[in-house]
Design a protein around this motif. Structure first.
Motif, PDB file in Angstrom:
ATOM      1  N   PHE A  30      26.631  10.808  19.908  1.00 15.55           N
ATOM      2  CA  PHE A  30      25.329  10.184  19.682  1.00 15.55           C
ATOM      3  C   PHE A  30      24.491  10.991  18.683  1.00 15.55           C
ATOM      4  O   PHE A  30      23.966  10.443  17.710  1.00 15.55           O
ATOM      5  N   VAL A  31      24.360  12.294  18.941  1.00 19.58           N
ATOM      6  CA  VAL A  31      23.539  13.117  18.045  1.00 19.58           C
ATOM      7  C   VAL A  31      24.213  13.278  16.688  1.00 19.58           C
ATOM      8  O   VAL A  31      23.540  13.408  15.655  1.00 19.58           O
ATOM      9  N   ALA A  32      25.549  13.240  16.651  1.00 18.63           N
ATOM     10  CA  ALA A  32      26.266  13.401  15.386  1.00 18.63           C
ATOM     11  C   ALA A  32      26.021  12.212  14.461  1.00 18.63           C
ATOM     12  O   ALA A  32      25.952  12.374  13.241  1.00 18.63           O
ATOM     13  N   LEU A  33      25.901  11.017  15.014  1.00 19.93           N
ATOM     14  CA  LEU A  33      25.594   9.848  14.171  1.00 19.93           C
ATOM     15  C   LEU A  33      24.248  10.026  13.475  1.00 19.93           C
ATOM     16  O   LEU A  33      24.105   9.737  12.289  1.00 19.93           O
ATOM     17  N   VAL A  34      23.263  10.512  14.226  1.00 25.74           N
ATOM     18  CA  VAL A  34      21.952  10.777  13.624  1.00 25.74           C
ATOM     19  C   VAL A  34      22.057  11.918  12.619  1.00 25.74           C
ATOM     20  O   VAL A  34      21.417  11.895  11.560  1.00 25.74           O
ATOM     21  N   THR A  35      22.891  12.910  12.938  1.00 29.31           N
ATOM     22  CA  THR A  35      23.071  14.057  12.046  1.00 29.31           C
ATOM     23  C   THR A  35      23.656  13.638  10.701  1.00 29.31           C
ATOM     24  O   THR A  35      23.275  14.178   9.661  1.00 29.31           O
ATOM     25  N   ILE A  36      24.586  12.692  10.700  1.00 32.39           N
ATOM     26  CA  ILE A  36      25.164  12.216   9.439  1.00 32.39           C
ATOM     27  C   ILE A  36      24.066  11.674   8.528  1.00 32.39           C
ATOM     28  O   ILE A  36      24.010  11.987   7.334  1.00 32.39           O
ATOM     29  N   GLY A  37      23.175  10.882   9.108  1.00 37.12           N
ATOM     30  CA  GLY A  37      22.070  10.337   8.319  1.00 37.12           C
ATOM     31  C   GLY A  37      21.094  11.401   7.869  1.00 37.12           C
ATOM     32  O   GLY A  37      20.664  11.414   6.711  1.00 37.12           O
ATOM     33  N   GLN A  38      20.744  12.315   8.774  1.00 37.00           N
ATOM     34  CA  GLN A  38      19.788  13.375   8.427  1.00 37.00           C
ATOM     35  C   GLN A  38      20.366  14.302   7.368  1.00 37.00           C
ATOM     36  O   GLN A  38      19.661  14.707   6.428  1.00 37.00           O
ATOM     37  N   ALA A  39      21.646  14.647   7.500  1.00 38.57           N
ATOM     38  CA  ALA A  39      22.282  15.530   6.515  1.00 38.57           C
ATOM     39  C   ALA A  39      22.331  14.862   5.141  1.00 38.57           C
ATOM     40  O   ALA A  39      22.143  15.523   4.115  1.00 38.57           O
ATOM     41  N   SER A  40      22.582  13.564   5.110  1.00 41.25           N
ATOM     42  CA  SER A  40      22.596  12.831   3.839  1.00 41.25           C
ATOM     43  C   SER A  40      21.229  12.887   3.168  1.00 41.25           C
ATOM     44  O   SER A  40      21.128  13.085   1.949  1.00 41.25           O
TER      45      SER A  40
END
Length: 332
Positions: free
Chosen positions: A62-72
């Motif tokens: 769950f947090v990794a999906l948000v992390t992908i967007g934030q890192a982008s």
């Protein structure tokens, strides 16, 4: 006497190893992840049990999906503090469409993820057209989206989520949790986008020097908006999957998706100033945080300490990022 002669052989090798790790942070963060994983296995006999590993993988997804967007966004030199509330509001919308409106669950999921993309689009348009700093802007939009959650739910969870979609959050495929598999698919797509396509190269160019990217003819504002849209959609996907996992749409969904993704990205080598880092590194960073939080639970430490640990990780990660880049500048 030359600088090379002044440096002891051992010191030279150590400096070389340190420089290599800092210049290729994904190798460094992967090494740290492996060390923490092994240490956790040695510290707790319960860590390597199939059930616990499933819990870690599912929570990480769950947090990794948000992390992908934030890192982008961070690669672009942007930050979106509203991604957590976008995920929460999209999850609430999913529940309302399925339970209150009686809409087909699969159509409701598509609508909710599209809604998250629209909220990301709003953040992107306001940032680019009004020339606002994304960090300041999204503090405001986070308040709006979070307030909308409370207005719509009055603080009460939406129950009765259809069983036919709950396997997205609770099910497994070959023993691997479905949310983790979905996250891996999104990770591969995002990594391919940033590494193998002109769009990804434009992202790094914008993060390094926005004005120079404009002079080269890169559609800077369009790309920034599109990445905000992608981040919003990924956060909405995380919210939808968590609703499927819980079987209810909780007003608190997304509350923990503010500091965690930023810390994970920085730990994974994504620079807060833009233009540096890899999506995979950010996910490795998220894995480090997930394992640390899991060990805290296994040791019976109060969950209230998790917030302190997450905040400390953010401070340490950002401090190390700044110190390491200063060290590299001195060595170059």
């Amino acid at each position: 006497m030359s600088d090379l002669q002044k440096t002891a052989p051992g010191q030279g090798r150590e400096a070389g190893v340190m420089r290599a790790l800092l210049q290729h942070p994904i190798l460094g963060v992967l090494s740290v992840l492996v060390v923490i994983f092994v240490a956790s296995a040695l510290l707790s006999p319960y860590f390597l049990t199939p059930y616990n590993l499933s819990v870690v993988a599912r929570g990480l997804a769950f947090v990794a999906l948000v992390t992908i967007g934030q890192a982008s966004l961070m690669i672009l030199g942007e930050l979106d503090l509203s991604l957590g509330t976008i995920g929460g509001l999209s999850g609430i919308l999913t529940g309302m469409l399925m339970v209150n409106a009686g809409i087909n669950p699969w159509l409701a999921i598509v609508i909710a993820i599209s809604f998250g993309a629209v909220l990301g689009f709003i953040n992107g348009i306001l940032t680019t057209k009004l020339r606002l700093h994304s960090l300041v802007l999204t503090i405001g939009t986070a308040g709006i989206y979070g307030g909308a959650i409370l207005v719509l739910t009055r603080g009460v969870a939406i129950t009765g989520i259809p069983r036919e979609i709950q396997f997205l959050g609770r099910g497994t495929l070959l023993g691997v949790p479905m949310p983790f598999i979905i996250m891996l698919v999104m990770l591969v797509l995002a990594a391919f986008l940033t590494i193998k396509t002109p769009f990804g190269r434009y992202m790094y160019a914008i993060g390094n020097n926005r004005d120079a990217a404009r002079m080269l003819g890169i559609p800077v504002d369009r790309i920034r908006v599109l990445v905000f849209v992608m981040a919003g959609a990924l956060s909405a996907m995380a919210g939808v999957l968590l609703v499927a996992r819980l079987g209810t749409a909780q007003p608190s969904i997304g509350d923990a998706w503010v500091l965690g993704p930023i810390a994970a990205a920085v730990i994974g080598g994504v620079a807060t100033t833009g233009g540096v880092g890899m999506i995979a590194g950010a996910i490795f960073g998220a894995g480090i945080i997930a394992i640390i939080e899991n060990i805290i639970v296994l040791f019976g430490v109060s969950p209230y300490w998790q917030g302190i640990v997450s905040g400390a990780i953010v401070v340490i990660a950002i401090s190390f990022d700044a110190i390491s880049r200063q060290w590299l500048r001195k060595e170059s």
